[in-house]
Design a protein around this motif. Sequence first.
Motif, PDB file in Angstrom:
ATOM      1  N   PRO A 111      -5.532  11.294  -0.730  1.00 27.50           N
ATOM      2  CA  PRO A 111      -4.322  10.830  -1.416  1.00 27.50           C
ATOM      3  C   PRO A 111      -4.416   9.355  -1.766  1.00 27.50           C
ATOM      4  CG  PRO A 111      -3.924  11.167   0.935  1.00 27.50           C
ATOM      5  CD  PRO A 111      -5.265  11.740   0.648  1.00 27.50           C
ATOM      6  N   ARG A 112      -3.821   8.980  -2.861  1.00 27.25           N
ATOM      7  CA  ARG A 112      -3.903   7.614  -3.380  1.00 27.25           C
ATOM      8  C   ARG A 112      -2.528   6.984  -3.457  1.00 27.25           C
ATOM      9  NH1 ARG A 112      -9.234   5.487  -4.186  1.00 27.25           N
ATOM     10  NH2 ARG A 112     -10.551   7.325  -3.899  1.00 27.25           N
ATOM     11  N   THR A 113      -2.510   5.648  -3.361  1.00 24.45           N
ATOM     12  CA  THR A 113      -1.262   4.907  -3.488  1.00 24.45           C
ATOM     13  C   THR A 113      -0.909   4.723  -4.957  1.00 24.45           C
ATOM     14  OG1 THR A 113      -2.308   2.725  -3.580  1.00 24.45           O
ATOM     15  CG2 THR A 113      -1.907   3.660  -1.400  1.00 24.45           C
ATOM     16  N   VAL A 114       0.221   4.102  -5.209  1.00 24.19           N
ATOM     17  CA  VAL A 114       0.658   3.880  -6.581  1.00 24.19           C
ATOM     18  C   VAL A 114      -0.303   2.968  -7.333  1.00 24.19           C
ATOM     19  CG1 VAL A 114       2.093   1.885  -5.980  1.00 24.19           C
ATOM     20  CG2 VAL A 114       2.658   3.239  -7.999  1.00 24.19           C
ATOM     21  N   ALA A 115      -1.080   2.138  -6.600  1.00 22.35           N
ATOM     22  CA  ALA A 115      -2.044   1.244  -7.228  1.00 22.35           C
ATOM     23  C   ALA A 115      -3.443   1.838  -7.282  1.00 22.35           C
ATOM     24  CB  ALA A 115      -2.084  -0.097  -6.484  1.00 22.35           C
ATOM     25  N   GLY A 116      -3.608   3.075  -6.789  1.00 20.07           N
ATOM     26  CA  GLY A 116      -4.902   3.735  -6.856  1.00 20.07           C
ATOM     27  C   GLY A 116      -5.766   3.588  -5.631  1.00 20.07           C
ATOM     28  N   ALA A 117      -5.265   2.989  -4.560  1.00 14.74           N
ATOM     29  CA  ALA A 117      -6.046   2.806  -3.341  1.00 14.74           C
ATOM     30  C   ALA A 117      -5.887   4.014  -2.426  1.00 14.74           C
ATOM     31  CB  ALA A 117      -5.601   1.544  -2.604  1.00 14.74           C
ATOM     32  N   PRO A 118      -6.893   4.321  -1.604  1.00  3.05           N
ATOM     33  CA  PRO A 118      -6.749   5.440  -0.666  1.00  3.05           C
ATOM     34  C   PRO A 118      -5.720   5.140   0.411  1.00  3.05           C
ATOM     35  CG  PRO A 118      -8.787   4.243  -0.258  1.00  3.05           C
ATOM     36  CD  PRO A 118      -8.222   3.705  -1.541  1.00  3.05           C
ATOM     37  N   VAL A 119      -4.970   6.151   0.814  1.00  2.00           N
ATOM     38  CA  VAL A 119      -3.981   6.004   1.880  1.00  2.00           C
ATOM     39  C   VAL A 119      -4.709   5.861   3.214  1.00  2.00           C
ATOM     40  CG1 VAL A 119      -2.070   7.123   3.090  1.00  2.00           C
ATOM     41  CG2 VAL A 119      -2.254   7.296   0.601  1.00  2.00           C
ATOM     42  N   THR A 120      -4.321   4.890   4.027  1.00  4.89           N
ATOM     43  CA  THR A 120      -4.993   4.614   5.295  1.00  4.89           C
ATOM     44  C   THR A 120      -4.107   4.999   6.475  1.00  4.89           C
ATOM     45  OG1 THR A 120      -4.178   2.329   5.251  1.00  4.89           O
ATOM     46  CG2 THR A 120      -6.357   2.738   4.331  1.00  4.89           C
ATOM     47  N   ALA A 121      -4.733   5.136   7.630  1.00  2.00           N
ATOM     48  CA  ALA A 121      -4.000   5.538   8.832  1.00  2.00           C
ATOM     49  C   ALA A 121      -3.066   4.442   9.319  1.00  2.00           C
ATOM     50  CB  ALA A 121      -4.986   5.929   9.935  1.00  2.00           C
ATOM     51  N   ASP A 122      -3.507   3.179   9.224  1.00  2.00           N
ATOM     52  CA  ASP A 122      -2.683   2.047   9.656  1.00  2.00           C
ATOM     53  C   ASP A 122      -2.345   1.200   8.435  1.00  2.00           C
ATOM     54  OD1 ASP A 122      -1.391  -0.065  10.798  1.00  2.00           O
ATOM     55  OD2 ASP A 122      -3.021  -0.668  12.131  1.00  2.00           O
ATOM     56  N   PRO A 123      -1.183   1.384   7.827  1.00  8.33           N
ATOM     57  CA  PRO A 123      -0.847   0.660   6.592  1.00  8.33           C
ATOM     58  C   PRO A 123      -0.480  -0.798   6.805  1.00  8.33           C
ATOM     59  CG  PRO A 123       1.001   2.012   7.270  1.00  8.33           C
ATOM     60  CD  PRO A 123      -0.121   2.323   8.219  1.00  8.33           C
ATOM     61  N   ARG A 124      -0.496  -1.270   8.049  1.00  9.23           N
ATOM     62  CA  ARG A 124      -0.159  -2.669   8.317  1.00  9.23           C
ATOM     63  C   ARG A 124      -1.336  -3.445   8.920  1.00  9.23           C
ATOM     64  NH1 ARG A 124       5.363  -4.292   8.523  1.00  9.23           N
ATOM     65  NH2 ARG A 124       6.794  -2.591   8.042  1.00  9.23           N
ATOM     66  N   LEU A 125      -2.526  -2.934   8.830  1.00 16.72           N
ATOM     67  CA  LEU A 125      -3.664  -3.574   9.485  1.00 16.72           C
ATOM     68  C   LEU A 125      -3.891  -4.996   8.977  1.00 16.72           C
ATOM     69  CD1 LEU A 125      -6.109  -3.460  11.368  1.00 16.72           C
ATOM     70  CD2 LEU A 125      -7.425  -2.494   9.458  1.00 16.72           C
ATOM     71  N   ILE A 126      -3.953  -5.191   7.659  1.00 18.44           N
ATOM     72  CA  ILE A 126      -4.201  -6.517   7.094  1.00 18.44           C
ATOM     73  C   ILE A 126      -3.034  -7.445   7.404  1.00 18.44           C
ATOM     74  CG2 ILE A 126      -4.650  -7.811   4.984  1.00 18.44           C
ATOM     75  CD1 ILE A 126      -6.926  -6.010   5.889  1.00 18.44           C
TER      76      ILE A 126
END
Length: 299
Positions: A73-88
């Motif tokens: 699955p991809r985000t609205v910007a085309g990036a893959p969805v990750t398990a931890d969306p707050r890592l960065i």
Amino acid sequence: MDQQPPGERDRTAATDGSLSCYRHPGRGTHIRCTRCDRPICPECMVSASVGFQCPDCVRQGAGTGHGPGAARPRTVAGAPVTADPRLITKILIGINVAVFIVVYVKGSLLEDLTLFGRANLYYGGPPEGVAEGQWYRLVTSMFLHQEVWHIAFNMLGLWWLGGPLEAALGRARYLALYLLSGLAGSALTYWLAAPNQPSLGASGAIFGLLGATAVLMRRLNYDMRPVFVLLAVNLVITFNPWGGIAWQAHVGGLIAGTLIAIGMVHAPRERRALVQYGTCALVVAAVVVIVLARTAALT
């Protein structure tokens, strides 16, 4: 059963002139996998959008005819969805807090990392600053805080705004948004502020996230009133009559963050990478032009 490599398929011919299934030697077939070209019998073939695939290729690529990651699955910007969306976001907060602690322990680092154009730090000393080749100050000042309330306010803003943006944009795009917004804020401060005026803090990057949040909410058709209220409050604080705030960093970060977010979430799918990279490159180019022009004026 042992699998035979595709290069040996011509030796798997059955007695009737057909090929032999790579999983069932001796079982004749005229069908090959559309991905690996191995012969497959009716029992092994799996229907795909074009032709048939073998069970191994289906397991590897989810039966799509593409690599295993193509169906993620991809985000609205085309990036893959990750398990931890707050890592960065967590890493950025950790860096800011770590720098705050180090500077608190060793206060002399404050002058070495703060942003200013050109000034003599002590009587009779050589001039220092960005104009004197200390370009790193444009970046180090983005992670520098002196007061507890200052870093607390900025880190709360980073946590509230950063998490949803990182989830929506993806890690790499979100990190680019944060760093370029902060860098643009530093560049505008260097350009418009007095050469000896010190500036520090993550506010430029945070304002970039605020501008990007407005763009994202508009893109997703969310209610815009909360973000407008938040933006208005922050602008009032920025231009308050008591001063003491580098409004240039706030404005520069806000403009850069808004432009970058527009490029990221409104890029057409068929040219998404080109538009996204191009938008970031334009912001970098603007920063370079501003810094070079200001340096030439101060030296």
